[in-house]
Write a protein that holds these residues in place. Structure first.
Motif, PDB file in Angstrom:
ATOM      1  N   ARG A  81       0.844   3.938   8.975  1.00 59.11           N
ATOM      2  CA  ARG A  81       1.466   3.588  10.257  1.00 59.11           C
ATOM      3  C   ARG A  81       0.497   2.837  11.143  1.00 59.11           C
ATOM      4  NH1 ARG A  81       6.435   5.821  12.342  1.00 59.11           N
ATOM      5  NH2 ARG A  81       5.732   5.029  14.347  1.00 59.11           N
ATOM      6  N   SER A  82       1.059   1.883  11.861  1.00 62.70           N
ATOM      7  CA  SER A  82       0.210   1.023  12.669  1.00 62.70           C
ATOM      8  C   SER A  82      -0.059   1.610  14.056  1.00 62.70           C
ATOM      9  CB  SER A  82       0.866  -0.342  12.804  1.00 62.70           C
ATOM     10  OG  SER A  82       2.156  -0.207  13.342  1.00 62.70           O
ATOM     11  N   CYS A  83       0.822   2.515  14.530  1.00 57.66           N
ATOM     12  CA  CYS A  83       0.709   3.012  15.910  1.00 57.66           C
ATOM     13  C   CYS A  83       1.403   4.362  15.982  1.00 57.66           C
ATOM     14  CB  CYS A  83       1.385   1.998  16.844  1.00 57.66           C
ATOM     15  SG  CYS A  83       1.628   2.526  18.550  1.00 57.66           S
ATOM     16  N   LEU A  84       0.916   5.265  16.834  1.00 56.69           N
ATOM     17  CA  LEU A  84       1.558   6.577  16.974  1.00 56.69           C
ATOM     18  C   LEU A  84       2.955   6.438  17.568  1.00 56.69           C
ATOM     19  CD1 LEU A  84       1.400   9.722  16.978  1.00 56.69           C
ATOM     20  CD2 LEU A  84       0.332   9.563  19.215  1.00 56.69           C
ATOM     21  N   LEU A  85       3.082   5.531  18.536  1.00 57.04           N
ATOM     22  CA  LEU A  85       4.304   5.487  19.327  1.00 57.04           C
ATOM     23  C   LEU A  85       5.243   4.332  19.000  1.00 57.04           C
ATOM     24  CD1 LEU A  85       2.701   6.407  22.741  1.00 57.04           C
ATOM     25  CD2 LEU A  85       4.215   7.842  21.404  1.00 57.04           C
ATOM     26  N   SER A  86       4.716   3.293  18.390  1.00 55.75           N
ATOM     27  CA  SER A  86       5.611   2.175  18.064  1.00 55.75           C
ATOM     28  C   SER A  86       4.986   1.363  16.942  1.00 55.75           C
ATOM     29  CB  SER A  86       5.850   1.293  19.294  1.00 55.75           C
ATOM     30  OG  SER A  86       4.626   0.941  19.886  1.00 55.75           O
ATOM     31  N   GLY A  87       5.641   0.304  16.559  1.00 54.81           N
ATOM     32  CA  GLY A  87       5.100  -0.525  15.482  1.00 54.81           C
ATOM     33  C   GLY A  87       5.615  -0.056  14.143  1.00 54.81           C
ATOM     34  N   GLY A  88       5.316  -0.814  13.122  1.00 51.81           N
ATOM     35  CA  GLY A  88       5.898  -0.534  11.814  1.00 51.81           C
ATOM     36  C   GLY A  88       4.984   0.242  10.900  1.00 51.81           C
ATOM     37  N   GLU A  89       5.432   0.363   9.658  1.00 49.81           N
ATOM     38  CA  GLU A  89       4.642   1.096   8.672  1.00 49.81           C
ATOM     39  C   GLU A  89       4.783   0.456   7.299  1.00 49.81           C
ATOM     40  OE1 GLU A  89       6.423   4.958   9.170  1.00 49.81           O
ATOM     41  OE2 GLU A  89       7.918   4.581   7.610  1.00 49.81           O
ATOM     42  N   ILE A  90       3.812   0.731   6.445  1.00 45.35           N
ATOM     43  CA  ILE A  90       3.805   0.219   5.076  1.00 45.35           C
ATOM     44  C   ILE A  90       3.856   1.433   4.150  1.00 45.35           C
ATOM     45  CG2 ILE A  90       2.392  -0.998   3.350  1.00 45.35           C
ATOM     46  CD1 ILE A  90       3.241  -2.877   5.576  1.00 45.35           C
ATOM     47  N   ASP A  91       4.665   1.353   3.114  1.00 46.71           N
ATOM     48  CA  ASP A  91       4.744   2.477   2.174  1.00 46.71           C
ATOM     49  C   ASP A  91       3.591   2.392   1.175  1.00 46.71           C
ATOM     50  OD1 ASP A  91       5.357   4.478   0.447  1.00 46.71           O
ATOM     51  OD2 ASP A  91       7.512   4.067   0.444  1.00 46.71           O
ATOM     52  N   LEU A  92       2.526   3.120   1.496  1.00 45.25           N
ATOM     53  CA  LEU A  92       1.333   3.070   0.642  1.00 45.25           C
ATOM     54  C   LEU A  92       1.537   3.904  -0.624  1.00 45.25           C
ATOM     55  CD1 LEU A  92      -1.486   1.756   0.965  1.00 45.25           C
ATOM     56  CD2 LEU A  92      -2.334   3.977   1.683  1.00 45.25           C
ATOM     57  N   LYS A  93       2.377   4.918  -0.521  1.00 42.71           N
ATOM     58  CA  LYS A  93       2.588   5.806  -1.678  1.00 42.71           C
ATOM     59  C   LYS A  93       3.174   5.028  -2.860  1.00 42.71           C
ATOM     60  CE  LYS A  93       5.915   8.742  -1.758  1.00 42.71           C
ATOM     61  NZ  LYS A  93       6.711   9.695  -1.006  1.00 42.71           N
ATOM     62  N   ILE A  94       4.086   4.134  -2.578  1.00 38.08           N
ATOM     63  CA  ILE A  94       4.683   3.331  -3.665  1.00 38.08           C
ATOM     64  C   ILE A  94       3.578   2.564  -4.372  1.00 38.08           C
ATOM     65  CG2 ILE A  94       6.075   1.265  -4.107  1.00 38.08           C
ATOM     66  CD1 ILE A  94       8.201   2.280  -2.445  1.00 38.08           C
ATOM     67  N   ILE A  95       2.673   2.001  -3.585  1.00 32.82           N
ATOM     68  CA  ILE A  95       1.570   1.237  -4.190  1.00 32.82           C
ATOM     69  C   ILE A  95       0.667   2.176  -4.980  1.00 32.82           C
ATOM     70  CG2 ILE A  95      -0.445  -0.224  -3.678  1.00 32.82           C
ATOM     71  CD1 ILE A  95       1.137  -1.118  -1.137  1.00 32.82           C
ATOM     72  N   LEU A  96       0.332   3.324  -4.367  1.00 37.14           N
ATOM     73  CA  LEU A  96      -0.568   4.271  -5.047  1.00 37.14           C
ATOM     74  C   LEU A  96       0.011   4.766  -6.364  1.00 37.14           C
ATOM     75  CD1 LEU A  96      -1.673   6.440  -2.006  1.00 37.14           C
ATOM     76  CD2 LEU A  96      -3.176   5.037  -3.419  1.00 37.14           C
ATOM     77  N   ARG A  97       1.335   4.888  -6.412  1.00 38.94           N
ATOM     78  CA  ARG A  97       1.960   5.470  -7.608  1.00 38.94           C
ATOM     79  C   ARG A  97       2.426   4.419  -8.608  1.00 38.94           C
ATOM     80  NH1 ARG A  97       4.696  11.047  -5.171  1.00 38.94           N
ATOM     81  NH2 ARG A  97       2.686  11.777  -4.368  1.00 38.94           N
ATOM     82  N   ASN A  98       2.383   3.140  -8.211  1.00 40.06           N
ATOM     83  CA  ASN A  98       2.867   2.113  -9.151  1.00 40.06           C
ATOM     84  C   ASN A  98       1.838   1.036  -9.469  1.00 40.06           C
ATOM     85  OD1 ASN A  98       5.753   2.862  -9.576  1.00 40.06           O
ATOM     86  ND2 ASN A  98       5.674   2.768  -7.349  1.00 40.06           N
TER      87      ASN A  98
END
Ligand code: SAM
Length: 323
Positions: free
Chosen positions: A271-288
Motif C-alpha cells: 500500500r502506498s498510503c495509510l489513508l488513501s492511494g492505491g495498492e499493488i498485489d505483491l502476493k501474486i508476484i511472490l507466489r507466481n
C-alpha cells in the motif's frame, strides 16, 4: 538503487503488518462485533516476508516495523524477527505492540535482535483502559514496559491516541512518565477510520490543544534534531526530564511531504498510503513470478501511487493496513 517517488520523496521504510488478528478490540480501531478475517492461506508466510525484506534492502529500504493487528499474537513472531535480523542491510527493526503479551515476550524479543518497540497505551487508569480496549488489563502493559526498560531496550515509545472526553484528563500524567524514564511518550491525533469508530468531531483534539494542556503544569522545550524513528513527530521535553514527548499531527498538520514509507498488509498488498492511494498485489508476484525485476517493478509502481497528500479522511480500518 533508491526509490524516489514522483514527488521526490525517497522511500526508505516499510511497515509490515504480520496479522489482522488482535487480542484487544480498541474502541477507535475495531468493531466490537469482530471482523471478517482473511484465510490463513492468504496471509504471507514468514519466508515470503523475509524474501520481500531481502529484496527491499537492495532498493534502499532499510528500516522496518512490524505491526498488525497485534504482532505478538502471530505464532513464533520471534522467529520472523530473527530471520529479518539476519538479512544483510537491515538497519532498523521495530515492533508496534499493545503490550499485553510483552512481559513474557520481552526476553525472546531482545534475543531475536529486535532494535526497539512502540507500545500503545491510551489510559493509565485500569478501568478506563479496560473500557477503551474492551477487556485489556492495564497491569499487563505496565509490567511489559518496565520489563523492556529493564532489559535495556532503547528508543522505546508509548503511543497515546488523544481522545477528547476520554483521556485528555490524563495527558499530564502521561507526559510525566518521561520525567524519570528515557522513553518517548507520543500523542497521536485521533483519525476517523470507519463508520463504526468513535465520532471524530466529538473526540478529536489537535496537537496544539494537547500541548496547551501539558504546558499548564510543565515547561516544555523543543528538541532538534529528532531521535531515531521519530519520523514526522514534533519533539519536546519537559524541562529536566529524561525522556521526550512526541506529537503526531496527521490530521491538523499532515506531513505527507515527509512520508517516506510503504506498507505491506498481512495478505500481501503493497500500500502506498495509510489513508488513501492505491495498492499493488505483491502476493501474486511472490507466489507466481518472484523475479528481482518483478519485485523491483512492484515497489516502483507502489511508490508512484503515493499521493502528494492524503485525502483527509480514510476509508480503511487499521487492522487491514497496519497502524
Ligand atoms: N496492536 C498493535 C498496537 O496496539 O500497537 C499494532 C497495531 S495498532 C493498529 C497501531 C497503532 O495504530 C496504535 O498505536 C494505535 O493506537 C494506532 N491507531 C489505531 N487506530 C487509530 C485511530 N483511529 N487514530 C489514531 N491512531 C490509531
Amino acid at each position: 538503487m533508491n526509490i524516489i517517488d514522483k514527488y521526490f520523496r525517497r522511500i526508505d521504510r516499510l511497515r509490515i503488518s504480520v496479522t489482522e488478528l488482535c487480542n484487544l478490540r480498541c474502541i477507535y480501531c475495531r468493531p466490537e462485533s469482530g471482523l471478517e478475517l482473511t484465510q490463513h492461506k492468504d496471509i504471507l508466510t514468514y519466508e515470503e516476508i523475509v524474501s520481500v525484506v531481502r529484496h527491499t534492502v537492495k532498493l534502499g529500504i532499510r528500516s522496518f516495523r512490524l505491526t498488525g493487528g497485534e504482532p505478538l499474537v502471530r505464532k513464533d513472531i520471534e522467529c520472523l524477527l530473527r530471520m529479518l535480523g539476519n538479512v544483510q542491510g537491515v538497519e532498523d527493526m521495530a515492533v508496534t505492540t499493545n503490550g499485553i503479551f510483552l512481559k513474557n515476550y520481552a526476553k525472546v524479543l531482545k534475543e531475536s535482535g529486535l532494535f526497539r518497540l512502540n507500545i500503545s497505551l491510551d489510559s493509565l487508569d485500569a478501568s478506563k483502559f479496560e473500557k477503551i480496549t474492551r477487556g485489556g488489563k492495564l497491569q499487563d502493559v505496565l509490567d511489559g514496559i518496565e520489563e523492556i526498560i529493564h532489559l535495556g531496550f532503547k528508543n522505546t515509545k508509548i503511543n497515546v491516541v488523544a481522545m477528547k472526553g476520554i483521556n485528555d484528563d490524563e495527558f499530564d500524567e502521561f507526559a510525566r512518565l518521561t520525567l524519570e524514564r528515557d522513553i518517548e511518550v507520543r500523542f497521536i491525533e485521533y483519525m476517523a477510520m470507519n463508520k463504526e469508530s468513535l465520532d471524530s468531531e466529538d473526540k478529536f483534539i489537535p496537537t496544539a490543544d494537547i500541548i496547551d494542556i501539558i504546558e499548564k503544569n510543565n515547561e516544555l522545550v523543543a528538541i532538534y534534531p529528532p531521535r531515531l524513528g521519530s519520523g514526522a513527530a514534533k519533539l519536546y521535553k519537559i524541562k529536566g526530564a529524561m525522556g521526550t514527548l512526541g506529537f503526531v499531527s496527521a490530521v491538523s498538520q499532515p506531513f505527507c511531504n515527509l512520508c517516506n514509507r510503504l506498507r505491506l498488509t498481512s495478505d500481501g498488498k503493497l500500500r502506498s498510503c495509510l489513508l488513501s492511494g492505491g495498492e499493488i498485489d505483491l502476493k501474486i508476484i511472490l507466489r507466481n513470478n518472484p523475479t528481482e525485476e518483478a519485485l523491483t517493478d512492484a515497489f516502483i509502481r507502489a511508490a508512484n501511487l503515493k499521493p502528494s497528500a492524503h485525502s483527509g479522511k480514510g476509508h480503511v480500518v487499521m487492522h487491514q493496513v497496519g497502524g
